[in-house]
Design an enzyme around this catalytic site. Structure first.
Site: not given
Ligand code: NAD
Length: 491
Positions: A146-147, A172-173, A251, A285, A458
């Site tokens: 999750g994000a 994993k959140p 996503e 997003c 995505g």
């Molecule tokens: P992020 O990519 O930094 O992290 C998202 C999740 O992925 C976290 O739980 C993180 O720990 C995990 N993660 C990071 N690297 C990883 C890896 N190599 N392998 C597995 N897991 C990993 O994003 P964020 O800063 O938490 O959220 C913001 C981003 O999410 C923005 O780009 C936003 O647009 C996107 N988002 C997309 C949607 C959608 O539905 N399309 C919805 C909400 C947020």
């Protein structure tokens, strides 16, 4: 009194020696939560537990699985304050918006999964030479990541369909927002263990950063991965799953455009643009940070829009009057201000917004909503995700020009069109490279909607019939009308 650190919820118990991490409440600057980062061993055990529990769960009658999902929905509703407070305290989102939208939506996602499960009977067809059964089978063990901007929504959107379709899931959140998923995991653990202790491993919550995420998605027993996050994360996850040909729903980020056509009603256009840019303080997003406005309306739109934006109330997330709260962290707020400052240095004009790093009234995680115009069409700010309360206004002369500009980014998550002529707007929508297009509205997401992006935004869809189907595989079973003489071999 400080609460003990949150631990991963894993059936066979958390392991010792896990690192302690902290979450700071962006609205106050005070410590909000402490939690322990799962070790590799904990992640692996969660996956093994899931694999053991799943085989049995897939055989549980649909009605029983559906009843459990409905009970989860009920318990989310009952503890709405707790779920909303978790997310608000950790990411600064408005408590009111979490109580009105995120929490009821999360409960609705569990009810929807129950309904879809009950309606998903295998389809039988009489065909040439036999009977063909179109069936769906679970993947087995799923991983959900999750994000931080919509933590409870991310958890619900992945856990509900996974369990409904007969899978087990390890979720994993984001490290910034562990609490609401942990609360959901606690509810699920209690309900699952009430049914049968064999079910305990069906849903584990592992807490951790990207290393934990990477371990989870690369584990060979995980067959399906759903991630909400940035494009960079999506790319790494995609690569990690390539050797196992895993199934994905990714996503990812967006850089959406809102097009205000010449015949648009100005009040509607301003309302839609406000909603498209400042919900969740722009940390969305789908945020339509590029607003293309027909030149004949441009000045009138900008003046009205800026007045409305200046009137938005910036304040603490737990005050009912607040319309814009803090961003998730001081570091994120700084990065938003830095991106805007760079665009200004390149010649863009700020119509409103406070870009100073030191906030006098609140913590430095607050960014007063910004509106920018006179930005060059090739400015990097128009192609990179800002993820903050920043709208860029751009004039256009022809519809073709608006479409071409809207499509000129690598992302393809969402878009919007505002026009009095719904037919024209809907035709235009079909020419936009975006997984979701809203006409005269923005961000509405009924349960029936398949949500997701094209291009770098995505793979696959979440929600609706398509999103539900992603959590199982199609299986064709052909039952032949066998006779010993018609198989081509001599008896
Ligand atoms: P992020 O990519 O930094 O992290 C998202 C999740 O992925 C976290 O739980 C993180 O720990 C995990 N993660 C990071 N690297 C990883 C890896 N190599 N392998 C597995 N897991 C990993 O994003 P964020 O800063 O938490 O959220 C913001 C981003 O999410 C923005 O780009 C936003 O647009 C996107 N988002 C997309 C949607 C959608 O539905 N399309 C919805 C909400 C947020």
């Amino acid at each position: 009194m400080t609460s003990p650190p949150l631990e991963s919820i894993v059936a066979s118990g958390p392991s010792s020696r896990e690192d302690l991490r902290r979450v700071i409440n962006p609205a106050t600057g005070h410590l909000s939560t402490t939690w322990r980062q799962a070790s590799v061993e904990t992640v692996d055990r969660a996956i093994e537990d899931a694999a053991r529990a799943q085989a049995q769960w897939a055989q549980v009658p649909r009605a029983e699985r559906a009843a459990l999902l409905r009970e989860v929905a009920h318990l989310i509703d009952e503890d709405a304050q707790g779920f909303a407070a978790d997310d608000s305290r950790e990411n600064g989102r408005l408590l009111r918006s979490l109580l009105d939208d995120d929490v009821p939506s999360a409960a609705a996602v569990f009810r929807d999964a129950a309904e879809r499960l009950l309606a998903s009977e295998p389809v039988k067809e009489n065909v040439d030479g036999g009977v063909l059964l179109h069936a769906r089978v679970p993947h087995g063990v799923c991983a959900g990541i999750g994000a931080w901007n919509y933590p409870l929504a991310c958890a619900a959107a992945k856990i509900a369909p996974a369990l409904a379709c007969g899978n087990a899931i390890v979720f994993k959140p984001a490290p910034q927002t562990p609490s609401s998923a942990h609360r959901l995991g606690t509810v699920l653990r209690r309900l699952l263990c009430e049914g049968s202790s064999e079910h305990a491993g069906l849903c584990s919550i592992v807490l951790g950063d990207e290393q934990v995420g990477q371990r989870l998605v690369s584990h060979p027993r995980v067959r399906f991965v759903s991630v909400t996050g940035s494009v960079a994360t999506g790319q790494r996850v995609f690569a990690a799953g390539a050797s196992g040909i895993k199934r994905f729903v990714l996503e990812l980020g967006g850089k959406s455009a809102l097009i205000v056509l010449e015949d648009a009603d100005l009040d509607t256009a301003v309302d839609v643009a406000l909603h498209a840019n400042y919900v969740a303080h722009g940390q969305l997003c789908t945020a339509a940070s590029r607003v293309y406005i027909h030149r004949s309306l441009f000045d009138a739109f900008r003046d009205r829009f800026v007045r409305r934006v200046q009137g938005l109330i910036v304040g603490p997330p737990d005050e009912d009057t607040s319309e814009i709260g803090p961003l998730v962290s001081v570091a994120h707020a700084r990065s938003v201000r830095k991106k805007v400052a760079a665009a200004i240095a390149r010649g863009a004009n700020v119509c409103c917004g406070d870009l100073s790093d030191e906030q006098t009234q609140h913590t430095d995680a607050y960014v007063a909503p910004v509106v920018i115009d006179r930005i060059a069409p090739n400015d990097p700010l128009l192609s990179q995700e800002i993820f903050g309360p920043v709208a860029c206004l751009l004039p256009f002369d022809s519809v073709e020009e608006a479409i071409s500009n809207a499509n000129a980014v690598a992302y393809g998550l969402a878009a919007g069109v505002v026009s009095k002529d719904v037919d024209t707007a809907t035709r235009l929508a079909g020419r936009l490279r975006a997984g979701v297009v809203w006409v005269n509205s923005y961000n509405d997401q009924p349960l029936e909607m398949a949500f997701g992006g094209m291009g770098c935004s995505g793979v696959g869809r979440e929600g609706g019939a398509l999103g539900f189907a992603a959590y199982s595989e199609q299986q064709s079973i052909f039952v032949g009308q066998h006779s010993a003489t018609d198989n081509g071999f001599a008896p």
